[in-house]
Scaffold this motif. Sequence first.
Motif, PDB file in Angstrom:
ATOM      1  N   GLY A 172       0.870  -1.176   0.000  1.00 50.62           N
ATOM      2  CA  GLY A 172       0.000   0.000   0.000  1.00 50.62           C
ATOM      3  C   GLY A 172       0.904   1.223   0.000  1.00 50.62           C
ATOM      4  O   GLY A 172       1.993   1.212  -0.595  1.00 50.62           O
ATOM      5  N   ARG A 173       0.480   2.287   0.698  1.00 55.02           N
ATOM      6  CA  ARG A 173       1.338   3.479   0.763  1.00 55.02           C
ATOM      7  C   ARG A 173       2.472   3.274   1.771  1.00 55.02           C
ATOM      8  O   ARG A 173       3.638   3.515   1.470  1.00 55.02           O
ATOM      9  N   THR A 174       2.104   2.772   2.966  1.00 56.93           N
ATOM     10  CA  THR A 174       3.123   2.572   4.017  1.00 56.93           C
ATOM     11  C   THR A 174       3.170   1.121   4.491  1.00 56.93           C
ATOM     12  O   THR A 174       4.004   0.780   5.310  1.00 56.93           O
ATOM     13  N   SER A 175       2.246   0.292   3.993  1.00 54.05           N
ATOM     14  CA  SER A 175       2.197  -1.104   4.462  1.00 54.05           C
ATOM     15  C   SER A 175       2.638  -2.061   3.367  1.00 54.05           C
ATOM     16  O   SER A 175       2.576  -1.744   2.178  1.00 54.05           O
ATOM     17  N   MET A 176       3.080  -3.239   3.810  1.00 49.15           N
ATOM     18  CA  MET A 176       3.529  -4.291   2.893  1.00 49.15           C
ATOM     19  C   MET A 176       2.908  -5.599   3.356  1.00 49.15           C
ATOM     20  O   MET A 176       2.925  -5.886   4.554  1.00 49.15           O
ATOM     21  N   ARG A 214      -7.345  -8.553   0.104  1.00 45.15           N
ATOM     22  CA  ARG A 214      -7.170  -8.690   1.564  1.00 45.15           C
ATOM     23  C   ARG A 214      -6.944  -7.318   2.204  1.00 45.15           C
ATOM     24  O   ARG A 214      -7.420  -7.051   3.306  1.00 45.15           O
ATOM     25  N   TYR A 215      -6.231  -6.423   1.500  1.00 43.70           N
ATOM     26  CA  TYR A 215      -5.989  -5.063   2.001  1.00 43.70           C
ATOM     27  C   TYR A 215      -7.332  -4.350   2.234  1.00 43.70           C
ATOM     28  O   TYR A 215      -7.566  -3.760   3.283  1.00 43.70           O
ATOM     29  N   ARG A 216      -8.231  -4.458   1.217  1.00 45.51           N
ATOM     30  CA  ARG A 216      -9.539  -3.798   1.337  1.00 45.51           C
ATOM     31  C   ARG A 216     -10.371  -4.416   2.455  1.00 45.51           C
ATOM     32  O   ARG A 216     -11.020  -3.726   3.216  1.00 45.51           O
TER      33      ARG A 216
END
Length: 161
Positions: free
Chosen positions: A88-92, A149-151
């Motif tokens: 994402g922006r700051t997550s992996m 999964r992020y959403r």
Amino acid sequence: MEETQRPCKRVVDSQTEQTYLMRPNYLNCYGNLFGGQLMGWIDEIASIVAMRHCEADITTAAIDNLNFKEGATVNDVVVLRGKITYVGRTSMEVRVDTYVESRHGIRKVINRAYVVMVAVDEHHHPIPVPGLIVESENDRAEWEGGEKRYRLRKQRRKEGF
Ligand SMILES: CCCCCCCCCCCCCCCC(=O)SCCNC(=O)CCNC(=O)[C@H](O)C(C)(C)COP(=O)(O)OP(=O)(O)OC[C@H]1O[C@@H](n2cnc3c(N)ncnc32)[C@H](O)[C@@H]1OP(=O)(O)O
């Protein structure tokens, strides 16, 4: 995925494999690999993958999907493989597969986990991570799964857990 505004890295740039020979102190009272030990190893390899990707400090935000499909016992060889699937922006998101390996090199899956790591600065504030270059069909399928999964995790947080 690839963006022009930020640096990008490949999945293989941070892919990591770790191998353990099972010793008595890794076992539970039934003589099988202790689940807490495996969780510690999963968290450790996911941290290394994430640090290699973002070249910064990280913290664990979430661990999904711990299923123990096979056991492992003393003298077995246990292999963990970790790779980035989504950023994402700051997550992996890091996928960690754990196997028990026979003397002939045949691997049976023990577990698959998805770990979300967040890159942080010295004040523990989230910081942007490099994008991910999707090179193969496999990488793309992982990316699409990671995006879902992020959403889903975002939705769950909105709902309060
Ligand atoms: C002898 C035998 C010994 C054996 C021995 C065994 C011991 C058995 C060991 C077990 C081992 C287990 C494994 C422990 C692993 C730890 O150690 S867990 C404890 C360490 N982690 C922590 O303390 C983290 C605490 N949380 C935080 O600091 C903050 O919530 C975070 C993660 C930095 C996020 O900060 P925030 O202010 O919420 O920032 P926000 O901008 O809202 O979110 C930043 C990013 O994080 C993502 N995010 C935030 N929260 C979440 C979440 N809950 N889920 C997913 N993503 C999230 C957001 O989506 C966002 O991503 P992007 O959209 O930017 O890509």
